[in-house]
Design a protein around this motif. Sequence first.
Motif, mmCIF file in Angstrom:
data_model
loop_
_atom_site.group_PDB
_atom_site.id
_atom_site.type_symbol
_atom_site.label_atom_id
_atom_site.label_comp_id
_atom_site.label_asym_id
_atom_site.label_seq_id
_atom_site.Cartn_x
_atom_site.Cartn_y
_atom_site.Cartn_z
ATOM 1 N N MET A 460 37.789 -2.606 0.352
ATOM 2 C CA MET A 460 36.429 -3.034 0.329
ATOM 3 C C MET A 460 35.223 -1.959 -0.198
ATOM 4 S SD MET A 460 34.436 -4.259 3.972
ATOM 5 C CE MET A 460 35.796 -5.750 4.150
ATOM 6 N N ASN A 461 35.610 -0.730 0.238
ATOM 7 C CA ASN A 461 34.822 0.416 -0.218
ATOM 8 C C ASN A 461 34.711 0.521 -1.500
ATOM 9 O OD1 ASN A 461 33.147 1.604 1.942
ATOM 10 N ND2 ASN A 461 35.207 1.862 2.914
ATOM 11 N N LYS A 462 36.218 0.744 -2.122
ATOM 12 C CA LYS A 462 36.073 0.783 -3.260
ATOM 13 C C LYS A 462 35.621 -0.186 -4.318
ATOM 14 C CE LYS A 462 40.415 3.466 -2.981
ATOM 15 N NZ LYS A 462 42.004 3.559 -3.314
ATOM 16 N N ARG A 463 35.921 -1.400 -3.768
ATOM 17 C CA ARG A 463 35.334 -2.714 -4.757
ATOM 18 C C ARG A 463 33.725 -2.990 -4.469
ATOM 19 N NH1 ARG A 463 38.936 -6.378 -6.756
ATOM 20 N NH2 ARG A 463 37.469 -7.962 -6.796
ATOM 21 N N ASP A 464 33.528 -2.381 -3.653
ATOM 22 C CA ASP A 464 31.926 -2.478 -3.547
ATOM 23 C C ASP A 464 31.024 -1.762 -4.281
ATOM 24 O OD1 ASP A 464 29.725 -3.429 -1.443
ATOM 25 O OD2 ASP A 464 29.145 -1.293 -1.467
ATOM 26 N N GLU A 465 31.556 -0.662 -4.880
ATOM 27 C CA GLU A 465 31.047 0.137 -6.170
ATOM 28 C C GLU A 465 31.018 -1.033 -7.332
ATOM 29 O OE1 GLU A 465 32.989 3.314 -6.721
ATOM 30 O OE2 GLU A 465 32.928 4.065 -4.659
ATOM 31 N N VAL A 466 31.896 -1.911 -7.552
ATOM 32 C CA VAL A 466 31.737 -2.733 -8.680
ATOM 33 C C VAL A 466 31.293 -3.889 -8.447
ATOM 34 C CG1 VAL A 466 33.393 -3.942 -10.604
ATOM 35 C CG2 VAL A 466 34.156 -1.488 -9.464
ATOM 36 N N SER A 467 31.649 -4.667 -7.092
ATOM 37 C CA SER A 467 31.574 -6.055 -6.836
ATOM 38 C C SER A 467 30.996 -6.045 -5.307
ATOM 39 C CB SER A 467 32.522 -7.151 -6.904
ATOM 40 O OG SER A 467 32.127 -8.216 -6.744
ATOM 41 N N PRO A 468 29.694 -5.787 -4.913
ATOM 42 C CA PRO A 468 29.190 -5.701 -3.806
ATOM 43 C C PRO A 468 29.446 -6.954 -2.915
ATOM 44 C CG PRO A 468 27.435 -4.987 -5.322
ATOM 45 C CD PRO A 468 28.513 -5.665 -6.029
ATOM 46 N N GLY A 469 30.029 -6.630 -1.569
ATOM 47 C CA GLY A 469 30.327 -7.832 -0.710
ATOM 48 C C GLY A 469 29.012 -8.000 0.136
ATOM 49 N N ASN A 470 29.245 -8.968 1.339
ATOM 50 C CA ASN A 470 28.117 -9.173 2.059
ATOM 51 C C ASN A 470 28.354 -8.090 3.251
ATOM 52 O OD1 ASN A 470 26.825 -11.593 0.835
ATOM 53 N ND2 ASN A 470 29.002 -12.427 1.413
ATOM 54 N N THR A 471 29.434 -7.856 3.443
ATOM 55 C CA THR A 471 29.774 -6.922 4.963
ATOM 56 C C THR A 471 29.068 -5.612 4.597
ATOM 57 O OG1 THR A 471 31.704 -8.169 5.544
ATOM 58 C CG2 THR A 471 31.463 -5.859 6.319
ATOM 59 N N LEU A 472 29.367 -4.899 3.705
ATOM 60 C CA LEU A 472 28.947 -3.528 3.317
ATOM 61 C C LEU A 472 27.533 -3.420 3.152
ATOM 62 C CD1 LEU A 472 32.052 -1.823 1.707
ATOM 63 C CD2 LEU A 472 31.479 -1.807 3.848
ATOM 64 N N SER A 473 26.966 -4.815 2.928
ATOM 65 C CA SER A 473 25.571 -4.550 2.552
ATOM 66 C C SER A 473 24.557 -4.416 3.852
ATOM 67 C CB SER A 473 25.123 -5.721 1.751
ATOM 68 O OG SER A 473 25.122 -6.960 2.656
ATOM 69 N N GLN A 474 25.237 -4.536 4.894
ATOM 70 C CA GLN A 474 24.728 -4.476 6.156
ATOM 71 C C GLN A 474 25.114 -3.499 6.947
ATOM 72 O OE1 GLN A 474 23.803 -8.316 8.061
ATOM 73 N NE2 GLN A 474 25.493 -8.926 6.631
ATOM 74 N N LYS A 475 24.183 -2.507 7.829
ATOM 75 C CA LYS A 475 24.668 -1.557 8.960
ATOM 76 C C LYS A 475 25.564 -2.271 9.800
ATOM 77 C CE LYS A 475 23.059 2.117 11.843
ATOM 78 N NZ LYS A 475 21.842 2.739 12.533
ATOM 79 N N PRO A 476 26.734 -1.787 10.220
ATOM 80 C CA PRO A 476 27.612 -2.544 11.033
ATOM 81 C C PRO A 476 27.076 -2.473 12.753
ATOM 82 C CG PRO A 476 28.539 -0.180 10.571
ATOM 83 C CD PRO A 476 27.459 -0.481 9.583
ATOM 84 N N ASN A 477 26.965 -3.522 13.268
ATOM 85 C CA ASN A 477 26.538 -3.613 14.649
ATOM 86 C C ASN A 477 27.796 -3.717 15.545
ATOM 87 O OD1 ASN A 477 25.803 -4.409 17.094
ATOM 88 N ND2 ASN A 477 24.172 -5.986 16.249
ATOM 89 N N GLY A 563 44.041 -10.241 4.667
ATOM 90 C CA GLY A 563 42.746 -9.543 4.366
ATOM 91 C C GLY A 563 42.184 -9.411 3.281
ATOM 92 N N ALA A 564 43.206 -9.522 2.192
ATOM 93 C CA ALA A 564 42.638 -9.838 0.860
ATOM 94 C C ALA A 564 41.926 -11.062 0.616
ATOM 95 C CB ALA A 564 44.043 -9.688 -0.107
ATOM 96 N N TRP A 565 42.468 -12.153 1.229
ATOM 97 C CA TRP A 565 41.704 -13.170 1.260
ATOM 98 C C TRP A 565 40.115 -13.036 1.873
ATOM 99 C CZ3 TRP A 565 43.149 -18.398 -0.473
ATOM 100 C CH2 TRP A 565 42.245 -19.409 -0.275
ATOM 101 N N ALA A 566 40.153 -12.540 2.964
ATOM 102 C CA ALA A 566 38.890 -12.176 3.407
ATOM 103 C C ALA A 566 38.079 -11.331 2.721
ATOM 104 C CB ALA A 566 39.277 -11.401 4.995
ATOM 105 N N GLU A 569 36.584 -13.756 0.181
ATOM 106 C CA GLU A 569 35.481 -14.449 0.799
ATOM 107 C C GLU A 569 34.109 -13.888 0.732
ATOM 108 O OE1 GLU A 569 35.830 -16.852 3.907
ATOM 109 O OE2 GLU A 569 37.750 -17.978 3.399
ATOM 110 N N ASP A 570 34.322 -12.331 1.260
ATOM 111 C CA ASP A 570 33.310 -11.489 1.616
ATOM 112 C C ASP A 570 32.450 -11.278 0.240
ATOM 113 O OD1 ASP A 570 31.966 -9.664 3.594
ATOM 114 O OD2 ASP A 570 32.499 -8.269 2.037
ATOM 115 N N GLN A 571 33.051 -11.399 -0.809
ATOM 116 C CA GLN A 571 32.459 -10.948 -1.952
ATOM 117 C C GLN A 571 31.900 -12.012 -2.763
ATOM 118 O OE1 GLN A 571 35.732 -8.577 -3.950
ATOM 119 N NE2 GLN A 571 34.662 -6.631 -3.198
ATOM 120 N N THR A 572 32.162 -13.078 -2.051
ATOM 121 C CA THR A 572 31.589 -14.295 -2.978
ATOM 122 C C THR A 572 30.150 -14.571 -2.492
ATOM 123 O OG1 THR A 572 33.720 -15.327 -2.876
ATOM 124 C CG2 THR A 572 31.906 -17.039 -3.172
#
Length: 601
Positions: A460-477, A563-566, A569-572
Amino acid sequence: MSLVNPKQYIISARSNGYKDTAYAIAELADNSIQAGATKVEILIFENAKRTIEEIAIVDNGSGMSKELLASALGFGESGREKDKDGNLLNEDTKGMGKFGMGLPNASVSQCKRIEVWSWRNKDEVYYTYLDVQEIIDGKYSELPEPKILKIPEKYLDSMFDGEMPVSGTFILWSDLDKLKWKRSSTLFSKSQLEIGRMYRRFISKGQCSVQFKVFDTFGGKKDHSLSKKTDTGLIKANDPLYLTVDSSLPELPGLHVDEKQTFFQELESFSFDVEFQGAMHRVKIRSSVARPEMITRILNCSKENQAGKTEYGKDCLLNFGLSVMRADREIELITNEFFAKDDAYKARFMGIEIDIPPSLDEVLGVTNNKQHAHNLKELNAETLDIDDKDILNKENEVISYLRESNDEERAVLFEISAKIQTVVKNARKKAKALPTTKVGCENQEFNKDDKVSIVVNSVMNKRDEVSPGNTLSQKPNYKELKEKLVNEYGYDEQNAQLATKKMEDLQSRISVQYRKTSNHSFFEVENLQGIAVLVINPDHELYMKFLDKMSEDDQMIFKVLLGAWALMEDQTTNENKRRQLERARNDWGEVIEEMFEELDL
């Protein structure tokens, strides 16, 4: 011109809303029990491919006369005692089968041909039939006159071990084009759950037994075809209150003769009268909650860390809800009312039951197939459009206001709903205090699910640099996650704190959890603030027959695939595409269940 077009009516009647084959069989069992039967047998005839070819329902009840049989297959004909205007008389107004739609409606929902033999003495067996295709083809529009005809030897030898009862009824379904389940073992397991729950009172009191038997296409008995646990095929009582001693629940561990022999203990039990149309109608509510010492004992005897993951917890989840009883027969297990979304984990360890009289069928919206009470809902004063805001928190005044406004039905519904809500609230409080998690079961060592989270989080962290997802765009609660673990997944405060601290130390953004999902899906993806929760359904066929039987390493690999499916979905970011993925996930889960049914493991 005829008021009813037989062809169109019969086609319409075939889609009459029966939930499944077990419920359709139960409709016929209603007639058997009301006819005084002490035994009901469901005879299943399999073809060479081991799929169901015919189903027969036979009883030792009072049987039907020629005149009764002539109307038994007519839609809207109950065969009960009536006055000159067609209204039911005497005790028939209180019975299970007062609607008069059961036999034909239930039957055509599963098959195209229904044959009925009924007798009040063995020497005079009357026969009639209904054939859907013949009606569609215009071969007849009126039911054939019953005639004397012997039951074929194949069926005589199969029923009641070859001993034809003095009186009874034999119903045969063939041309089974609408069965939900094709295998005898699946039909039996589903019926054990549903029919066992519907008729639990009759079964536990010994008033009537329901037994499944399997034969080949020629009538030869086939043993070991129904279940690994039983060869008898007898349906055991399935009590969602878990107050019945001899039930379908697995044997409880460590029971002593001098202690309660039940899983749950009764919490509340009371009756009250509601007034409707000038008469008083008695309603009864009962509740129960698991015995804390039994939960602890189950956990101590199990490798599972959470009571909900044990065979007992899974059984409770299948019976979770409000059990609506009518004339000693369950008509519905309501789960979409009266319970909060977070109830399904700990609140599975409580039971709620309401007895409603048939005289309130119209008020409660009981359907003619006796599967729903549509009007039994969670009502509160705010949703009733009451102008006088001063009475909103005063239950009795709300009821009086509705009655004075000539809204008697809603007054009855509100009164019943309010009492159910209070009982559920009291039971929920007790259930949430249960010790459903082993103390200290979570530790700081990494388990396999932690490793799944680490792998998915890394990608998720590696792909976020190329294709940002919804999860990493927010501070974790992580606080929100902790609350979710307590409220929805059965963790106690201590273990929830340990689990979330571990995630926080790892800076993990994905959590693997287990809970029954909606829409038959095998897994779901829930998004919290900055955290994705991969929810795996432990009650799905794919989990029970595949994932749960893998080695721990293989399980980990499979969960990484989920997890790959998750992650996908997160990056959609496109909302339409996200909904398409959700639908695909749900559809995939349903297809898998159907395929496992065909596979017949």
